[in-house]
Design a protein around this motif. Sequence first.
Motif, PDB file in Angstrom:
ATOM      1  N   ASP A  74      41.668  37.842  39.340  1.00 50.76           N
ATOM      2  CA  ASP A  74      40.238  38.437  39.243  1.00 50.76           C
ATOM      3  C   ASP A  74      39.550  38.378  40.501  1.00 50.76           C
ATOM      4  O   ASP A  74      38.683  39.141  40.828  1.00 50.76           O
ATOM      5  CB  ASP A  74      39.492  37.871  38.080  1.00 50.76           C
ATOM      6  N   ARG A  75      39.969  37.390  41.136  1.00 50.68           N
ATOM      7  CA  ARG A  75      39.254  37.041  42.552  1.00 50.68           C
ATOM      8  C   ARG A  75      40.039  37.731  43.752  1.00 50.68           C
ATOM      9  O   ARG A  75      41.175  37.335  43.930  1.00 50.68           O
ATOM     10  CB  ARG A  75      39.276  35.803  42.960  1.00 50.68           C
ATOM     11  N   PRO A 163      42.196  42.917  41.199  1.00 50.64           N
ATOM     12  CA  PRO A 163      42.124  43.420  39.906  1.00 50.64           C
ATOM     13  C   PRO A 163      42.925  45.010  40.097  1.00 50.64           C
ATOM     14  O   PRO A 163      43.572  45.491  39.358  1.00 50.64           O
ATOM     15  CB  PRO A 163      40.742  43.759  39.436  1.00 50.64           C
ATOM     16  N   GLN A 253      37.631  46.170  46.877  1.00 43.38           N
ATOM     17  CA  GLN A 253      38.306  44.780  46.672  1.00 43.38           C
ATOM     18  C   GLN A 253      38.717  44.372  47.774  1.00 43.38           C
ATOM     19  O   GLN A 253      38.626  43.035  48.264  1.00 43.38           O
ATOM     20  CB  GLN A 253      39.845  45.314  45.822  1.00 43.38           C
ATOM     21  N   MET A 382      33.395  35.807  40.957  1.00 44.46           N
ATOM     22  CA  MET A 382      34.629  36.699  41.378  1.00 44.46           C
ATOM     23  C   MET A 382      34.816  36.467  43.053  1.00 44.46           C
ATOM     24  O   MET A 382      35.674  37.127  43.565  1.00 44.46           O
ATOM     25  CB  MET A 382      34.005  38.125  41.230  1.00 44.46           C
TER      26      MET A 382
END
Length: 442
Positions: A74-75, A163, A253, A382
């Motif tokens: 997720d990070r 993600p 991202q 995150m």
Amino acid sequence: MTVSAQSPQSSGSSRFPRPPASSRSAESVPPQGRSPEAASPRARPAPEPSAVVAPPSSRTPGPTDPARIEVHPDRPHLTELRLSAFATHRGAGFPLGSLTLFAGPSGCGKTSALRAYEALARLGAGGEVGEVFPDPVACVPERARPDAQRRRGFRIGCTADGPEGPVRLDVAVQAEPELRIVGERLTSGGLVLLETALRDPSRRSVQAAWHTAGSSPVTRAPLPDDRLGTALLPLRVAGKTDGQRQVLAAAEQMVVALRSVFACDPAPERMRAAVPIGDGRLLRDCGNLADVLWRTRSECGRRHGQLVTAVRTGCAGPVVDVLAEPLSGGLLRAVLDRGDGLRTGFERLGDGELRYAALALVLLTGPGVLEVDPPGEVPAAMQTLTVLADGLDRGVDVRQRAELLRLAARMCERGHIRLVGAVSDASWATRIDGVTVVDLDP
């Protein structure tokens, strides 16, 4: 894990394919994969970016590659640094783990790799190219010859996992005769989401095309040539179509993975002096460490207790506490409490003890204490802070460097922090789990 690099052109990992080395850093590389124009059979291929420093376009992992089918965290974080043509490096790609050490003798390119990482981070945070590269000619590979227009430049890039899966960013920078970003490519899953190119050298802009997948397959617009287009996309893309949302997700991202970076190189001569009370945010040379201790000792007792334990392990003599005591004139002095009323000022400590204490403090704190600019719109859960530590083993003894690495491995395992360091020799580090060693053997 140990990765051997027999030369700056050799591969850092078999998992990450590297572009072929070019005999000239200014030569262009033909694009591969699907570009925004390729989304429609009616679209005509756009001309190639400037041949001076066109971004590399090595293969993006496909749907069956291990990089695509693994469970993505997720990070967002960087998994690869690419130096296609930068300083001493040509066609180089290096894997990045949660704890990565670049190892090798002086002049092998360790500092250059960390400098390129920091430059990408600053560009991702919206930095202007002139501020990020104050001496751009020093980034141009040696013996790189200019083209017919007397232009020379360099190329860097990275891959961010998260993600959205692996997202690649490649950037081409012209260093001479004018500093500007002349090409950029953002790709995900084999699809080029953003591509920019310099069309008219007389204008201070590049032509950008980003994936839309709506009534029009791509959107074209000029973007400034002094900033990273990927960082500007959230301000330019509406997010109305699935394609636009894919572009935004990939760009966000990449930006999140890049922004939270703290470059640290403690300067013992600065740490010995008393400092005025400030905002309590640690500077990259750790010269205001006393001010940070004044703040953190009262704000987080648990982390401060861990710092005391670390300093006790790495510094000579008994250590009961690490604190800052006020002096006249609003100044603060960092001291070690030895117990029984005896305190030793940091001005009495050796260089190795000071660097060790500062690096331990960096590893035990976070973006709220370090002088970084994390993305405020992203929840802390995150985010991942990446520490760049050039000369991680400089001035410290065998015991101190081992303790620092063990502390780093413990903190990196939790996922909140990552460390990329440079050391002269990493043979001692391979015994510690979770360490990725990139051996730069010239």
